[in-house]
Scaffold this motif. Structure first.
Motif, PDB file in Angstrom:
ATOM      1  N   ALA A 256      -3.305 -14.406   1.128  1.00  0.00           N
ATOM      2  CA  ALA A 256      -3.640 -14.888   2.474  1.00  0.00           C
ATOM      3  C   ALA A 256      -5.119 -14.668   2.782  1.00  0.00           C
ATOM      4  CB  ALA A 256      -2.760 -14.195   3.519  1.00  0.00           C
ATOM      5  N   MET A 257      -5.682 -13.556   2.284  1.00  0.00           N
ATOM      6  CA  MET A 257      -7.121 -13.320   2.489  1.00  0.00           C
ATOM      7  C   MET A 257      -7.952 -14.372   1.766  1.00  0.00           C
ATOM      8  SD  MET A 257      -7.839  -9.220   2.706  1.00  0.00           S
ATOM      9  CE  MET A 257      -7.254  -8.852   1.063  1.00  0.00           C
ATOM     10  N   GLY A 258      -7.492 -14.815   0.610  1.00  0.00           N
ATOM     11  CA  GLY A 258      -8.198 -15.888  -0.099  1.00  0.00           C
ATOM     12  C   GLY A 258      -8.249 -17.157   0.727  1.00  0.00           C
ATOM     13  N   ARG A 259      -7.131 -17.516   1.319  1.00  0.00           N
ATOM     14  CA  ARG A 259      -7.092 -18.701   2.198  1.00  0.00           C
ATOM     15  C   ARG A 259      -7.976 -18.507   3.421  1.00  0.00           C
ATOM     16  NH1 ARG A 259      -2.031 -22.339   1.485  1.00  0.00           N
ATOM     17  NH2 ARG A 259      -3.364 -23.798   2.574  1.00  0.00           N
ATOM     18  N   ALA A 260      -7.884 -17.310   4.011  1.00  0.00           N
ATOM     19  CA  ALA A 260      -8.667 -17.021   5.211  1.00  0.00           C
ATOM     20  C   ALA A 260     -10.158 -17.069   4.897  1.00  0.00           C
ATOM     21  CB  ALA A 260      -8.285 -15.653   5.772  1.00  0.00           C
TER      22      ALA A 260
ATOM     23  N   VAL B 248       2.267  -1.996  12.859  1.00  0.00           N
ATOM     24  CA  VAL B 248       1.397  -2.326  11.732  1.00  0.00           C
ATOM     25  C   VAL B 248      -0.036  -1.964  12.103  1.00  0.00           C
ATOM     26  CG1 VAL B 248       0.477  -4.205  10.302  1.00  0.00           C
ATOM     27  CG2 VAL B 248       2.878  -4.230  10.993  1.00  0.00           C
ATOM     28  N   THR B 249      -0.717  -1.302  11.183  1.00  0.00           N
ATOM     29  CA  THR B 249      -2.131  -0.997  11.345  1.00  0.00           C
ATOM     30  C   THR B 249      -2.895  -1.642  10.202  1.00  0.00           C
ATOM     31  OG1 THR B 249      -1.599   1.142  12.351  1.00  0.00           O
ATOM     32  CG2 THR B 249      -3.842   0.861  11.495  1.00  0.00           C
ATOM     33  N   LEU B 250      -3.936  -2.390  10.537  1.00  0.00           N
ATOM     34  CA  LEU B 250      -4.816  -3.005   9.549  1.00  0.00           C
ATOM     35  C   LEU B 250      -6.142  -2.284   9.586  1.00  0.00           C
ATOM     36  CD1 LEU B 250      -4.235  -6.747  10.505  1.00  0.00           C
ATOM     37  CD2 LEU B 250      -3.116  -5.489   8.660  1.00  0.00           C
ATOM     38  N   ALA B 251      -6.697  -1.983   8.421  1.00  0.00           N
ATOM     39  CA  ALA B 251      -7.992  -1.297   8.375  1.00  0.00           C
ATOM     40  C   ALA B 251      -8.820  -1.845   7.222  1.00  0.00           C
ATOM     41  CB  ALA B 251      -7.792   0.198   8.200  1.00  0.00           C
ATOM     42  N   VAL B 252     -10.102  -2.079   7.502  1.00  0.00           N
ATOM     43  CA  VAL B 252     -11.062  -2.403   6.457  1.00  0.00           C
ATOM     44  C   VAL B 252     -11.678  -1.088   6.047  1.00  0.00           C
ATOM     45  CG1 VAL B 252     -13.210  -3.602   5.899  1.00  0.00           C
ATOM     46  CG2 VAL B 252     -11.508  -4.712   7.382  1.00  0.00           C
ATOM     47  N   VAL B 253     -11.561  -0.762   4.772  1.00  0.00           N
ATOM     48  CA  VAL B 253     -12.102   0.502   4.279  1.00  0.00           C
ATOM     49  C   VAL B 253     -13.246   0.239   3.313  1.00  0.00           C
ATOM     50  CG1 VAL B 253      -9.947   1.761   4.629  1.00  0.00           C
ATOM     51  CG2 VAL B 253     -10.357   0.654   2.453  1.00  0.00           C
ATOM     52  N   GLU B 254     -14.142   1.213   3.182  1.00  0.00           N
ATOM     53  CA  GLU B 254     -15.288   1.077   2.294  1.00  0.00           C
ATOM     54  C   GLU B 254     -14.849   1.215   0.847  1.00  0.00           C
ATOM     55  OE1 GLU B 254     -18.376   0.299   3.467  1.00  0.00           O
ATOM     56  OE2 GLU B 254     -17.425   0.240   5.443  1.00  0.00           O
TER      57      GLU B 254
ATOM     58  N   GLN C  41     -13.624  -7.927   8.493  1.00  0.00           N
ATOM     59  CA  GLN C  41     -12.662  -7.783   9.596  1.00  0.00           C
ATOM     60  C   GLN C  41     -12.102  -9.147   9.996  1.00  0.00           C
ATOM     61  OE1 GLN C  41     -11.795  -4.647  10.743  1.00  0.00           O
ATOM     62  NE2 GLN C  41     -10.133  -5.749  11.749  1.00  0.00           N
ATOM     63  N   ARG C  42     -12.956 -10.158  10.023  1.00  0.00           N
ATOM     64  CA  ARG C  42     -12.498 -11.509  10.371  1.00  0.00           C
ATOM     65  C   ARG C  42     -11.510 -12.039   9.326  1.00  0.00           C
ATOM     66  NH1 ARG C  42     -17.396 -15.241  11.190  1.00  0.00           N
ATOM     67  NH2 ARG C  42     -15.765 -16.723  11.736  1.00  0.00           N
ATOM     68  N   ILE C  43     -11.807 -11.780   8.061  1.00  0.00           N
ATOM     69  CA  ILE C  43     -10.915 -12.214   6.984  1.00  0.00           C
ATOM     70  C   ILE C  43      -9.559 -11.528   7.105  1.00  0.00           C
ATOM     71  CG2 ILE C  43     -10.516 -12.096   4.482  1.00  0.00           C
ATOM     72  CD1 ILE C  43     -13.591 -12.515   4.162  1.00  0.00           C
ATOM     73  N   VAL C  44      -9.561 -10.218   7.335  1.00  0.00           N
ATOM     74  CA  VAL C  44      -8.317  -9.455   7.443  1.00  0.00           C
ATOM     75  C   VAL C  44      -7.496  -9.937   8.638  1.00  0.00           C
ATOM     76  CG1 VAL C  44      -7.387  -7.155   7.952  1.00  0.00           C
ATOM     77  CG2 VAL C  44      -9.124  -7.441   6.168  1.00  0.00           C
ATOM     78  N   GLU C  45      -8.133 -10.132   9.770  1.00  0.00           N
ATOM     79  CA  GLU C  45      -7.409 -10.585  10.957  1.00  0.00           C
ATOM     80  C   GLU C  45      -6.829 -11.980  10.756  1.00  0.00           C
ATOM     81  OE1 GLU C  45     -10.104 -10.053  14.248  1.00  0.00           O
ATOM     82  OE2 GLU C  45     -10.085  -7.868  14.002  1.00  0.00           O
ATOM     83  N   ALA C  46      -7.600 -12.869  10.120  1.00  0.00           N
ATOM     84  CA  ALA C  46      -7.101 -14.225   9.854  1.00  0.00           C
ATOM     85  C   ALA C  46      -5.953 -14.184   8.845  1.00  0.00           C
ATOM     86  CB  ALA C  46      -8.233 -15.116   9.354  1.00  0.00           C
ATOM     87  N   ALA C  47      -6.080 -13.354   7.821  1.00  0.00           N
ATOM     88  CA  ALA C  47      -5.015 -13.228   6.818  1.00  0.00           C
ATOM     89  C   ALA C  47      -3.725 -12.732   7.446  1.00  0.00           C
ATOM     90  CB  ALA C  47      -5.461 -12.288   5.697  1.00  0.00           C
ATOM     91  N   HIS C  48      -3.841 -11.847   8.423  1.00  0.00           N
ATOM     92  CA  HIS C  48      -2.655 -11.312   9.089  1.00  0.00           C
ATOM     93  C   HIS C  48      -1.912 -12.413   9.858  1.00  0.00           C
ATOM     94  CE1 HIS C  48      -0.109  -8.123  10.475  1.00  0.00           C
ATOM     95  NE2 HIS C  48      -0.476  -8.222  11.730  1.00  0.00           N
TER      96      HIS C  48
END
Length: 140
Positions: free
Chosen positions: A61-65, A133-139, A111-118
């Motif tokens: 889904a992140m690839g599509r986003a 559900v918790t989404l986090a972008v980590v380093e 963050q935009r990619i993760v939110e769109a993928a969700h």
């Protein structure tokens, strides 16, 4: 099903014995022993399988986003999924966390990619409003 819907794939398994059993797919590509979470018995558990399935789907889904946002998903993208089996007031429920690593992608775009993928991911859609559900972008 509406006329616009098209089944792309159906995963079929046969499971016996519950958390102390086994699960096998119809085509034999999945053949696992099951054991309760935290057990020393051989096998995996439904929470681990759910984490693996959700994180794999989420990367797709992140690839599509990313494509929709005009970005490129790095080859070494990863998702560390954590699925909690929780007992609250003598009732069981699940809770999930997706920790996403997008090396080389600036934090705002990540963050935009993760939110769109969700919004795209079928597992995210299935859990939305049903589990915390918790989404986090980590380093990296």
């Amino acid at each position: 099903m509406t006329q616009a819907e098209k089944v792309l794939y159906t995963g079929t398994t046969h499971t016996t014995g519950g958390r102390d059993g086994a699960a096998r797919s119809e085509d034999g590509r999945l053949d696992v022993k099951l054991s309760p979470p935290g057990s020393s018995a051989p096998g995996t558990n439904p929470e681990q399988m759910f984490a693996a399935g959700w994180s794999a789907c989420f990367i797709g889904a992140m690839g599509r986003a990313a494509t929709k946002l005009g970005a490129t998903l790095p080859r070494d993208v990863s998702v560390d999924a954590e699925i909690d089996l929780v007992n609250a007031d003598d009732a069981f429920k699940l809770r999930g966390r997706l920790n996403v690593t997008l090396p080389g992608v600036d934090r705002e775009m990540a963050q935009r990619i993760v939110e769109a993928a969700h919004q795209i991911c079928p597992y995210s859609k299935a859990t939305r409003g049903n589990i915390d559900v918790t989404l986090a972008v980590v380093e990296a």
